[in-house]
Write a protein that holds these residues in place. Structure first.
Motif, PDB file in Angstrom:
ATOM      1  N   LEU A 146       0.859  -1.178   0.000  1.00  0.00           N
ATOM      2  CA  LEU A 146       0.000   0.000   0.000  1.00  0.00           C
ATOM      3  C   LEU A 146       0.896   1.228   0.000  1.00  0.00           C
ATOM      4  O   LEU A 146       1.934   1.252   0.666  1.00  0.00           O
ATOM      5  CB  LEU A 146      -0.905   0.025   1.229  1.00  0.00           C
ATOM      6  N   ALA A 147       0.498   2.239  -0.743  1.00  0.00           N
ATOM      7  CA  ALA A 147       1.226   3.511  -0.752  1.00  0.00           C
ATOM      8  C   ALA A 147       0.295   4.581  -0.201  1.00  0.00           C
ATOM      9  O   ALA A 147      -0.911   4.566  -0.456  1.00  0.00           O
ATOM     10  CB  ALA A 147       1.673   3.866  -2.165  1.00  0.00           C
ATOM     11  N   PHE A 148       0.848   5.509   0.575  1.00  0.00           N
ATOM     12  CA  PHE A 148       0.047   6.598   1.126  1.00  0.00           C
ATOM     13  C   PHE A 148       0.920   7.822   1.314  1.00  0.00           C
ATOM     14  O   PHE A 148       2.155   7.737   1.376  1.00  0.00           O
ATOM     15  CB  PHE A 148      -0.618   6.188   2.452  1.00  0.00           C
ATOM     16  N   ASP A 149       0.281   8.990   1.398  1.00  0.00           N
ATOM     17  CA  ASP A 149       1.006  10.236   1.616  1.00  0.00           C
ATOM     18  C   ASP A 149       1.017  10.564   3.100  1.00  0.00           C
ATOM     19  O   ASP A 149       0.048  10.321   3.821  1.00  0.00           O
ATOM     20  CB  ASP A 149       0.385  11.382   0.812  1.00  0.00           C
ATOM     21  N   SER A 150       2.135  11.125   3.553  1.00  0.00           N
ATOM     22  CA  SER A 150       2.291  11.371   4.980  1.00  0.00           C
ATOM     23  C   SER A 150       3.245  12.528   5.213  1.00  0.00           C
ATOM     24  O   SER A 150       4.197  12.724   4.442  1.00  0.00           O
ATOM     25  CB  SER A 150       2.834  10.117   5.680  1.00  0.00           C
ATOM     26  N   GLN A 151       2.961  13.322   6.255  1.00  0.00           N
ATOM     27  CA  GLN A 151       3.912  14.324   6.740  1.00  0.00           C
ATOM     28  C   GLN A 151       4.591  13.737   7.962  1.00  0.00           C
ATOM     29  O   GLN A 151       3.956  13.518   8.988  1.00  0.00           O
ATOM     30  CB  GLN A 151       3.212  15.637   7.079  1.00  0.00           C
ATOM     31  N   ARG A 152       5.884  13.506   7.873  1.00  0.00           N
ATOM     32  CA  ARG A 152       6.604  12.806   8.927  1.00  0.00           C
ATOM     33  C   ARG A 152       7.101  13.742  10.019  1.00  0.00           C
ATOM     34  O   ARG A 152       7.556  13.308  11.067  1.00  0.00           O
ATOM     35  CB  ARG A 152       7.783  12.037   8.333  1.00  0.00           C
ATOM     36  N   ASP A 153       7.072  15.065   9.777  1.00  0.00           N
ATOM     37  CA  ASP A 153       7.526  16.018  10.785  1.00  0.00           C
ATOM     38  C   ASP A 153       6.702  17.285  10.650  1.00  0.00           C
ATOM     39  O   ASP A 153       5.725  17.338   9.913  1.00  0.00           O
ATOM     40  CB  ASP A 153       9.031  16.306  10.635  1.00  0.00           C
ATOM     41  N   VAL A 154       7.122  18.341  11.369  1.00  0.00           N
ATOM     42  CA  VAL A 154       6.342  19.578  11.396  1.00  0.00           C
ATOM     43  C   VAL A 154       6.729  20.536  10.276  1.00  0.00           C
ATOM     44  O   VAL A 154       6.235  21.653  10.215  1.00  0.00           O
ATOM     45  CB  VAL A 154       6.529  20.291  12.762  1.00  0.00           C
ATOM     46  N   SER A 155       7.589  20.102   9.360  1.00  0.00           N
ATOM     47  CA  SER A 155       8.060  20.994   8.300  1.00  0.00           C
ATOM     48  C   SER A 155       6.991  21.288   7.259  1.00  0.00           C
ATOM     49  O   SER A 155       7.110  22.245   6.498  1.00  0.00           O
ATOM     50  CB  SER A 155       9.281  20.378   7.604  1.00  0.00           C
ATOM     51  N   GLY A 156       5.945  20.463   7.193  1.00  0.00           N
ATOM     52  CA  GLY A 156       4.924  20.635   6.175  1.00  0.00           C
ATOM     53  C   GLY A 156       5.248  19.943   4.877  1.00  0.00           C
ATOM     54  O   GLY A 156       4.458  19.957   3.935  1.00  0.00           O
ATOM     55  N   VAL A 157       6.425  19.307   4.778  1.00  0.00           N
ATOM     56  CA  VAL A 157       6.810  18.559   3.583  1.00  0.00           C
ATOM     57  C   VAL A 157       6.278  17.135   3.713  1.00  0.00           C
ATOM     58  O   VAL A 157       6.453  16.498   4.741  1.00  0.00           O
ATOM     59  CB  VAL A 157       8.345  18.533   3.409  1.00  0.00           C
ATOM     60  N   SER A 158       5.624  16.643   2.672  1.00  0.00           N
ATOM     61  CA  SER A 158       5.064  15.290   2.740  1.00  0.00           C
ATOM     62  C   SER A 158       5.797  14.356   1.794  1.00  0.00           C
ATOM     63  O   SER A 158       6.414  14.783   0.812  1.00  0.00           O
ATOM     64  CB  SER A 158       3.563  15.304   2.441  1.00  0.00           C
ATOM     65  N   GLN A 159       5.735  13.065   2.122  1.00  0.00           N
ATOM     66  CA  GLN A 159       6.399  12.020   1.354  1.00  0.00           C
ATOM     67  C   GLN A 159       5.390  10.926   1.018  1.00  0.00           C
ATOM     68  O   GLN A 159       4.325  10.833   1.625  1.00  0.00           O
ATOM     69  CB  GLN A 159       7.562  11.406   2.156  1.00  0.00           C
ATOM     70  N   ILE A 160       5.744  10.086   0.052  1.00  0.00           N
ATOM     71  CA  ILE A 160       4.969   8.889  -0.251  1.00  0.00           C
ATOM     72  C   ILE A 160       5.593   7.731   0.513  1.00  0.00           C
ATOM     73  O   ILE A 160       6.797   7.472   0.405  1.00  0.00           O
ATOM     74  CB  ILE A 160       4.957   8.597  -1.757  1.00  0.00           C
ATOM     75  N   MET A 161       4.782   7.043   1.296  1.00  0.00           N
ATOM     76  CA  MET A 161       5.237   5.946   2.132  1.00  0.00           C
ATOM     77  C   MET A 161       4.753   4.619   1.549  1.00  0.00           C
ATOM     78  O   MET A 161       3.723   4.554   0.878  1.00  0.00           O
ATOM     79  CB  MET A 161       4.705   6.107   3.556  1.00  0.00           C
ATOM     80  N   LYS A 196       2.110  23.956  -2.707  1.00  0.00           N
ATOM     81  CA  LYS A 196       1.961  24.613  -1.414  1.00  0.00           C
ATOM     82  C   LYS A 196       0.501  24.984  -1.182  1.00  0.00           C
ATOM     83  O   LYS A 196      -0.191  25.438  -2.098  1.00  0.00           O
ATOM     84  CB  LYS A 196       2.821  25.880  -1.344  1.00  0.00           C
ATOM     85  N   GLN A 197       0.054  24.792   0.049  1.00  0.00           N
ATOM     86  CA  GLN A 197      -1.243  25.290   0.486  1.00  0.00           C
ATOM     87  C   GLN A 197      -0.956  26.538   1.319  1.00  0.00           C
ATOM     88  O   GLN A 197      -0.347  26.454   2.386  1.00  0.00           O
ATOM     89  CB  GLN A 197      -1.981  24.246   1.316  1.00  0.00           C
ATOM     90  N   LEU A 198      -1.364  27.691   0.824  1.00  0.00           N
ATOM     91  CA  LEU A 198      -1.065  28.962   1.475  1.00  0.00           C
ATOM     92  C   LEU A 198      -2.336  29.542   2.079  1.00  0.00           C
ATOM     93  O   LEU A 198      -3.323  29.761   1.369  1.00  0.00           O
ATOM     94  CB  LEU A 198      -0.471  29.948   0.465  1.00  0.00           C
ATOM     95  N   ASN A 199      -2.300  29.793   3.387  1.00  0.00           N
ATOM     96  CA  ASN A 199      -3.443  30.369   4.091  1.00  0.00           C
ATOM     97  C   ASN A 199      -2.987  31.659   4.773  1.00  0.00           C
ATOM     98  O   ASN A 199      -2.139  31.618   5.669  1.00  0.00           O
ATOM     99  CB  ASN A 199      -3.983  29.393   5.141  1.00  0.00           C
ATOM    100  N   ASP A 200      -3.547  32.776   4.341  1.00  0.00           N
ATOM    101  CA  ASP A 200      -3.130  34.066   4.891  1.00  0.00           C
ATOM    102  C   ASP A 200      -4.321  34.929   5.268  1.00  0.00           C
ATOM    103  O   ASP A 200      -5.390  34.861   4.637  1.00  0.00           O
ATOM    104  CB  ASP A 200      -2.269  34.824   3.876  1.00  0.00           C
ATOM    105  N   ALA A 201      -4.120  35.758   6.298  1.00  0.00           N
ATOM    106  CA  ALA A 201      -5.138  36.712   6.707  1.00  0.00           C
ATOM    107  C   ALA A 201      -5.223  37.831   5.669  1.00  0.00           C
ATOM    108  O   ALA A 201      -4.199  38.342   5.205  1.00  0.00           O
ATOM    109  CB  ALA A 201      -4.797  37.295   8.078  1.00  0.00           C
ATOM    110  N   VAL A 202      -6.443  38.197   5.287  1.00  0.00           N
ATOM    111  CA  VAL A 202      -6.632  39.262   4.296  1.00  0.00           C
ATOM    112  C   VAL A 202      -7.643  40.274   4.798  1.00  0.00           C
ATOM    113  O   VAL A 202      -8.516  39.971   5.613  1.00  0.00           O
ATOM    114  CB  VAL A 202      -7.100  38.706   2.929  1.00  0.00           C
ATOM    115  N   VAL A 203      -7.497  41.494   4.293  1.00  0.00           N
ATOM    116  CA  VAL A 203      -8.445  42.574   4.548  1.00  0.00           C
ATOM    117  C   VAL A 203      -9.082  42.948   3.222  1.00  0.00           C
ATOM    118  O   VAL A 203      -8.391  43.110   2.207  1.00  0.00           O
ATOM    119  CB  VAL A 203      -7.738  43.794   5.176  1.00  0.00           C
ATOM    120  N   ILE A 204     -10.403  43.043   3.209  1.00  0.00           N
ATOM    121  CA  ILE A 204     -11.142  43.400   1.999  1.00  0.00           C
ATOM    122  C   ILE A 204     -11.795  44.755   2.233  1.00  0.00           C
ATOM    123  O   ILE A 204     -12.571  44.929   3.177  1.00  0.00           O
ATOM    124  CB  ILE A 204     -12.212  42.349   1.664  1.00  0.00           C
TER     125      ILE A 204
END
Length: 745
Positions: free
Chosen positions: A679-694, A732-740
């Motif tokens: 089985l192959a799956f995606d995983s983030q192994r640490d807090v860096s936000g970089v994911s690998q295929i396991m 990258k998934q980028l989430n930022d505060a915005v003012v409209i």
């Protein structure tokens, strides 16, 4: 091209005058901002040519740092103003490349003297009043009007004196009017928001905002949760100075409700603590940090009254939703209302006068999910419906100060993104505020209604392909892994919202992409060439395309006939066939080798045979799943009822029995390797936000990484049918505060 007798460009019913900087339709002026005028003019001047994204950004927004979303928004605005439709297409989207102006264009010439007279009159008006994306003051905009040709006209002394007298009278009247109307200025209606006159400004730039953004009622502070190496923390930002303070230490948990007290003394928040659940609850803390005080056990959401004296809280039980209020210290608990079974509260806020709660509610009626907005009295629970039940998926409505309109985020009909809308209950008018391929979290509005804040969610991703990824060794050397990861080559531009990659053949792939507010299925060669649009983008959200076991068709989900069902088309997008007809939406599906048997999820796993007979395969909630190459096994992420944890079960497709369970949980996807041994799956192994295929061997040995990427998340992956190539959507998934803000004032 613009000689002295040049007038303008004409196409269809429109006339575009580059000197007057005006767009008209049948003689009537069409309102157009300065930047969007430049965009339309450049496209018309280069009609019939493919204009790449980068070229348009460089030519129209030269010297300004903007993202592709700005271009997409500009093109969308132009299409709306031109009232584009299938029978009259002006701007054609060239997938993965850019746009082309395809409408026939005529160059019109005119007598020079007439041109001059019209230009002088029109130019001053346009420069004085037109909307602009620049930050220059109105006075500077007037100075930029071209008066260089005026000396060629004969001055008229009488007209000059008359103009001077009228100007003086006008100034006196202006000052008199100001002092007469000054007492009413503070009660002026809040500005109007629309796509044409709003400016979205990012207040953060690291992409790590984890949740919504809220603003203090006076607009001086922004509050948002931010991801860090050690967990998540709450941050406060001063809007005038941009100074930031972290007010809570990082914690392994989530903040899913937070507000600033109306007098800016405290911050209220809800903490869900992962490691120490006993610390979860409803808290308050001084504005710039200090000792937090827990006021209540875990609640779901809350809202602080405009005077800060009462707080409305929501507690969601197994079958009920209870709304109650407490005072600022969490005491004096009073019940408001308990919503009936089958209801869910999506948004909660107070009315500007503090007399009622504005609630966004979802209810289920005959298998359909309907959304409505009500005002509920905190004193007696009396409910007044503001927006009747309908199928638009609405989140977090808030009143504007004058209660003439509500601001809210609403999911797009054909893409899994939320946009900001304004709704006017009196006229039942809907007005779009944002129009891009980003998504917006819940909105909050300042007390004066001049500023909206939210969290903008954007994804920048690309498709990468590598050959000969070895998966047959348990503990590969890091050096060899790094070499394999470096061997990936990028075949698409990294500026799009891609998802769900799959292989139609060893040389061609399919994927879904969100563009112009629609999720559309595309196919592309493994070399990045010959991209083709397979669907029209009118299937609703979450299409989740996959290739059938035979490779002869594409399986996807579509809501074109109501609830989301399983559909089948050929690789060219032709011969659509609806395969299921369930009472509630299907959430994911696969078609087996016979091109008719369907495995799908609808809370639980189901199998539908070609004769339409349906069998439930399990009795535990299931999300992602995969089918083995020989179609004898099924791997699925499931919830263990005994432990409350998620794991992956290996299930026999013949009798539905669980053969084995594995102690891992994929982030987004699970798949069998082409040989069926792992089985192959995606995983983030640490807090860096970089994911690998396991890789998890079915033999039960310890899982190990097969990639060693140094950057980016993995959104989807898949092996080619022969097992020689691996395609990955990374980005990258980028989430930022915005003012409209509105440019109308």
């Amino acid at each position: 091209m613009e000689g002295k007798d040049f007038c303008c460009y004409e196409f269809d019913e429109f006339r575009l005058d580059s000197r007057r900087r005006a767009l008209t339709k049948n003689g009537e002026k069409v309102p157009l901002s300065a930047r969007n005028f430049d965009l339309l003019l450049f496209m018309v001047e280069n009609g019939g040519r493919v204009l790449e994204h980068n070229e348009l950004l460089e030519k129209v927004w030269a010297g300004t740092f903007v993202e592709q979303a700005t271009l997409i928004k500009g093109v969308s605005i132009l299409r709306q103003l031109l009232e584009e439709k299938s029978s009259a297409e002006f701007i054609k989207t060239i997938p993965r490349r850019g746009y082309s102006f395809v409408s026939p264009v005529r160059v019109v010439r005119e007598d020079a003297e007439i041109l001059f007279l019209r230009e002088t009159e029109s130019e001053i008006i346009v420069e004085e009043y037109e909307e602009t994306d620049d930050s220059a003051a109105p006075e500077k905009a007037v100075e930029s009007a071209s008066f260089k040709e005026l000396p060629s006209a004969k001055p008229n002394k009488t007209n000059f004196v008359r103009t001077a007298i009228l100007g003086a009278v006008g100034i006196v009247a202006l000052f008199a009017g100001f002092f007469v109307l000054k007492p009413y200025f503070s009660k002026a209606a809040p500005p109007q928001f629309s796509v044409e006159n709003t400016r979205v400004t990012r207040m953060t730039s690291n992409g790590k905002v984890l949740g919504g953004t809220t603003v203090s009622p006076d607009g001086t502070y922004l509050l948002y949760p931010q991801g860090e190496n050690d967990g998540t923390s709450l941050w406060i930002r001063q809007t005038l100075t941009n100074a930031v303070n972290r007010i809570t230490p990082p914690v392994r948990g989530s903040f899913y409700g937070f507000r600033i007290a109306p007098d800016n003394t405290y911050v209220y928040y809800i903490l869900n603590h992962f490691d120490e659940p006993q610390k979860s609850g409803f808290y308050k803390i001084p504005l710039f940090g200090g000792e937090p005080q827990r006021l209540k056990e875990t609640v779901s959401t809350f809202a602080v009254s405009p005077d800060g004296k009462r707080i409305a809280l929501v507690r969601i039980g197994a079958e009920t939703v209870r709304i109650f209020t407490v005072n600022a210290e969490g005491e004096d608990e009073r019940d408001v209302l308990t919503l009936p079974a089958g209801s869910f509260l999506w948004g909660l806020s107070w009315t500007p006068d503090g007399t009622a709660l504005l609630c966004t509610i979802r209810k289920t009626v005959e298998g359909r999910q309907l959304f409505y907005i009500s005002e509920i009295s905190p004193e007696n629970g009396r409910e007044t419906v503001i927006l009747p039940p309908q199928e638009k998926i609405i989140f977090s409505a808030v009143w504007m100060p004058d209660k003439n309109a509500m601001m809210m985020t609403m999911r797009e009909a054909n893409a899994d993104i939320r946009q900001v809308w304004q709704y006017f209950p009196g006229s039942q008018e809907w007005r779009r505020v944002t129009n891009d391929d980003n998504s917006y979290h819940a909105v909050d509005v300042t007390r004066d209604g001049k500023t909206i804040v939210s969290t903008q969610l954007s994804r920048l991703a690309a498709i990468w392909i590598s050959d000969n990824i070895a998966i047959d060794r348990k503990k590969p050397e890091p050096k060899s892994l790094l070499k394999e990861s470096d061997n990936f080559r990028q075949i698409t531009a990294g500026v799009s919202n891609f998802d769900r990659i799959g292989w139609v053949s060893d040389e061609r792939l399919i994927y879904s992409a969100t563009e112009d507010g629609k999720e559309t299925i595309f196919s592309i060669g493994s070399d990045g060439a010959n991209s083709r649009q397979v669907t029209l983008g009118e299937d609703g959200i979450w299409t989740f395309p996959t290739v059938s076991g035979s490779g002869q068709s594409i399986c996807f989900l579509s809501a074109r006939t109501g609830a989301r069902q399983v559909w089948r088309i050929d690789p060219e997008g032709k011969n659509p066939v609806k395969l299921t007809d369930t009472s509630s939406p299907v959430t994911s599906a696969r078609i087996l080798r016979d091109n008719s048997t369907v495995i799908y999820t609808k809370t639980f796993l189901f199998k539908q045979t070609p004769d339409g007979q349906t069998t439930q395969l399990n009795d535990t909630p299931t999300s992602v799943f995969a089918i083995s190459p020989d179609e004898k096994l099924l791997a699925a992420e499931m919830l263990d009822k005994n432990t409350g944890k998620h794991n992956v079960g290996l299930i026999s497709l013949e009798d539905g029995k669980i053969i084995k369970t594995f102690n891992f949980r994929p982030m987004r996807q699970i798949a069998f390797t082409p040989d069926g041994k792992n089985l192959a799956f995606d995983s983030q192994r640490d807090v860096s936000g970089v994911s690998q295929i396991m890789i998890q061997p079915l033999s039960g040995e310890e899982f190990f990484p097969v990639t060693s990427f140094q950057t980016d998340e993995i959104f989807s992956f898949g092996w080619s049918p022969n097992g020689n190539r691996l395609a990955v959507i990374r980005g990258k998934q980028l989430n930022d505060a915005v003012v409209i803000k509105s440019n109308s004032r």
